[in-house]
Motif scaffolding. Structure first.
Motif, PDB file in Angstrom:
ATOM      1  N   LEU A  59       6.825  -2.208   2.311  1.00 56.90           N
ATOM      2  CA  LEU A  59       6.968  -3.246   3.130  1.00 56.90           C
ATOM      3  C   LEU A  59       5.461  -3.674   2.791  1.00 56.90           C
ATOM      4  N   SER A  60       5.576  -5.371   3.578  1.00 57.34           N
ATOM      5  CA  SER A  60       4.480  -5.635   3.858  1.00 57.34           C
ATOM      6  C   SER A  60       3.642  -6.155   4.364  1.00 57.34           C
ATOM      7  N   SER A  61       2.237  -6.094   4.704  1.00 59.22           N
ATOM      8  CA  SER A  61       2.129  -5.767   6.303  1.00 59.22           C
ATOM      9  C   SER A  61       2.188  -6.383   7.292  1.00 59.22           C
ATOM     10  N   ASP A  62       2.328  -7.330   7.863  1.00 59.35           N
ATOM     11  CA  ASP A  62       3.137  -8.059   8.547  1.00 59.35           C
ATOM     12  C   ASP A  62       4.194  -7.096   9.035  1.00 59.35           C
ATOM     13  N   GLN A  63       5.226  -6.460   8.230  1.00 58.93           N
ATOM     14  CA  GLN A  63       6.436  -5.175   8.378  1.00 58.93           C
ATOM     15  C   GLN A  63       5.890  -4.555   9.351  1.00 58.93           C
ATOM     16  N   MET A  64       4.525  -3.843   8.863  1.00 61.36           N
ATOM     17  CA  MET A  64       4.171  -2.492   9.495  1.00 61.36           C
ATOM     18  C   MET A  64       3.779  -2.757  10.628  1.00 61.36           C
ATOM     19  N   ALA A  65       3.058  -3.653  11.147  1.00 58.26           N
ATOM     20  CA  ALA A  65       2.109  -4.259  12.083  1.00 58.26           C
ATOM     21  C   ALA A  65       3.334  -4.387  13.327  1.00 58.26           C
ATOM     22  N   ALA A 105      -3.556   2.664  -2.208  1.00 55.06           N
ATOM     23  CA  ALA A 105      -2.508   1.599  -2.066  1.00 55.06           C
ATOM     24  C   ALA A 105      -1.312   2.952  -1.593  1.00 55.06           C
ATOM     25  N   SER A 106      -1.597   4.087  -0.962  1.00 54.37           N
ATOM     26  CA  SER A 106      -0.550   4.853  -1.209  1.00 54.37           C
ATOM     27  C   SER A 106      -0.546   6.023  -0.241  1.00 54.37           C
ATOM     28  N   LEU A 110       4.247   6.151   1.979  1.00 58.35           N
ATOM     29  CA  LEU A 110       4.372   4.853   2.088  1.00 58.35           C
ATOM     30  C   LEU A 110       3.424   3.848   0.718  1.00 58.35           C
ATOM     31  N   GLU A 111       4.374   3.198   0.480  1.00 58.07           N
ATOM     32  CA  GLU A 111       3.490   2.625  -0.643  1.00 58.07           C
ATOM     33  C   GLU A 111       2.991   0.760  -0.487  1.00 58.07           C
ATOM     34  N   GLU A 112       2.115   0.131  -0.792  1.00 58.44           N
ATOM     35  CA  GLU A 112       1.805  -1.329  -0.526  1.00 58.44           C
ATOM     36  C   GLU A 112       1.870  -1.917  -2.198  1.00 58.44           C
ATOM     37  N   GLU A 145      -1.540  -5.824  -1.056  1.00 55.21           N
ATOM     38  CA  GLU A 145      -1.286  -7.566   0.138  1.00 55.21           C
ATOM     39  C   GLU A 145      -2.239  -7.370   0.931  1.00 55.21           C
ATOM     40  N   GLY A 146      -2.493  -6.036   0.847  1.00 59.91           N
ATOM     41  CA  GLY A 146      -3.701  -6.406   2.825  1.00 59.91           C
ATOM     42  C   GLY A 146      -5.321  -6.847   2.140  1.00 59.91           C
ATOM     43  N   GLY A 147      -4.717  -7.009   0.623  1.00 53.93           N
ATOM     44  CA  GLY A 147      -6.575  -7.663   0.573  1.00 53.93           C
ATOM     45  C   GLY A 147      -7.690  -6.431   0.138  1.00 53.93           C
ATOM     46  N   ARG A 148      -7.038  -5.741   0.188  1.00 55.95           N
ATOM     47  CA  ARG A 148      -8.103  -4.250  -0.435  1.00 55.95           C
ATOM     48  C   ARG A 148      -8.418  -3.555  -1.971  1.00 55.95           C
TER      49      ARG A 148
END
Length: 451
Positions: free
Chosen positions: A45-51, A145-146, A163-165, A229-232
């Motif tokens: 999921l993208s950060s926006d989708q998760m939020a 990332a997981s 969950l995976e980024e 994708e969250g910049g980490r």
């Protein structure tokens, strides 16, 4: 910690969706990435989708009946402690902790957990203060990332999710001007501490990092990294290229060499050069080489070294490869260290607070390796490093030393270097590169369960 009630039937979300979202609500923690085995997979999921999913779940949830709103309880595994025992410290019963451990064990081998591993739980307590606490959710960062999450479904059963980024591999080109210092400027632009240290070691072979570098000097650093994708940043590769004030360093591994080395634009090996100073940071040169009035005795006498005023604990690095000759207490020098280098020079260091890891007589050291730390032992008026150099048994002025650099590449190695240099130059010209990254399986405190 977000509040949610896994017992309340949502109005607009399917039960299995809300359960998955509840798993996301526990905060993330750090670790190293690897692929969980047997855990139920949730698509990336993208950060926006998760939020967005979290917001919907929070709006539909209330505190469990008879219990307080869930609160975040951070847990760190102690030496000799099992995962189940760590969960019990949140206030839940042994039976509940055992059930949680059994659920997690479906994906991970908890027998090899190391002390220091962290995870976070969501715990609800009885409103009347009587009875046992209840675990509503648990999240364990299984990699940068997981993450693995445990949550309760509406019938009270424990559910395990993974969950995976999405991760991107990129070659970063940092270009900027020195402001307060090279280190702080590079860090503010996104360079990690390891990249800054590697670049500083290279630059120290050409410059006195305190006196030669000025504000507005231009620098460039090129290195690989993996970023979510969250910049980490989840992984950083080796420094590939560094440039300061027009002096360039290209990373290249010649055929048959055990490790990569750095070369200038013409293919000259810089590995054997002597660093200008053994400190990458210091306040000032408090005393130079030559006759001076001794600060303690008051007599004028020859000062056969250079004193660098620096904070206690500042790392001292070997200016070139060599072998430790002495690491002992020596009169007014206090804690003393002497290194014999491959280029015919010997270096000495006085007033040290302590030695680097494994530093003792007979130990081999490499250029840039931390060998000691600044202190104020012996006859000293304050924290500083006394630095000496010898040639043929005679002390010489360290500021006047110039050493011959390595040989130049030739033949097939030179051709391969030129190809690698051209590739790096193209990356710099394009401002960097990005491509999808393949996540590597690695354990940090736990390992995948054997299926």
């Amino acid at each position: 910690m977000a509040q949610f009630d896994p017992r309340r039937q949502p109005m607009r979300l399917a039960p299995h969706c809300l359960t998955a979202v509840a798993a996301i609500s526990v905060a993330l923690i750090a670790g190293r990435a690897y692929q969980p085995a047997q855990a139920e997979e949730v698509p990336a999921l993208s950060s926006d989708q998760m939020a967005a999913m979290e917001a919907k779940a929070f709006a539909a949830a209330n505190a469990p009946a008879g219990l307080t709103a869930p609160e975040a309880v951070h847990v760190q595994i102690r030496p000799g402690e099992t995962f189940e025992q760590a969960v019990m410290r949140t206030g839940v019963t042994r039976e509940e902790a055992s059930a949680v451990a059994a659920t997690v064990a479906n994906a991970f081998d908890l027998g090899d957990l190391r002390a220091g591993l962290k995870f976070e739980t969501a715990i609800a307590k009885p409103r009347d203060g009587r009875g046992d606490a209840r675990l509503i959710g648990l999240t364990m960062r299984t990699g940068p990332a997981s993450q693995l999450t445990v949550s309760r479904s509406f019938d009270g059963a424990l559910r395990l999710r993974s969950l995976e980024e999405k991760v991107t591999h990129e070659t970063v080109v940092l270009k900027g001007d020195v402001e307060r210092s090279l280190s702080s400027s590079a860090r503010e632009m996104g360079a990690t501490a390891s990249i800054v240290r590697a670049a500083s070691r290279l630059f120290a072979t050409k410059f006195d990092m305190q006196r030669d570098i000025r504000a507005s000097d231009e620098f460039t650093m090129v290195f690989d990294r993996e970023i979510t994708e969250g910049g980490r940043t989840v992984n950083v590769g080796d420094l590939m290229y560094a440039e300061l004030r027009g002096v360039t360093f290209y990373r290249f591994q010649p055929a048959g060499a055990k490790e990569a080395q750095f070369f200038d634009a013409n293919g000259k090996n810089l590995r054997s050069a002597m660093m200008r100073t053994p400190l990458q940071t210091f306040r000032r040169v408090s005393s130079g080489f030559g006759v001076r009035t001794h600060p303690i005795s008051g007599y004028r006498k020859m000062h056969q070294g250079i004193d660098f005023a620096a904070t206690t604990g500042t790392p001292v690095v070997a200016p070139a490869d060599g072998v430790v000759v002495e690491a002992r207490r020596w009169g007014g020098y206090g804690n003393w260290l002497r290194i014999r280098h491959n280029n015919g020079l010997e270096s000495g260091y006085g007033h040290l607070s302590r030695y680097g890891s494994g530093i003792r007589a007979g130990q081999r050291v490499s250029q840039g390796q931390v060998v000691a730390f600044v202190g104020s032992t012996g006859a000293s008026t304050g924290p500083h490093l006394h630095y000496e150099l010898w040639r043929s048994g005679q002390r010489i002025n360290p500021a006047g030393v110039r050493t011959q650099e390595g040989t130049e590449l030739a033949g097939a190695d030179l051709a391969a270097f030129r190809a690698e240099k051209a590739r790096i130059d193209r990356i710099i010209a394009s401002g960097g590169q990005k491509r999808p990254a393949v996540q590597q399986a690695s354990a940090d405190g736990l390992r995948p369960a054997q299926g």
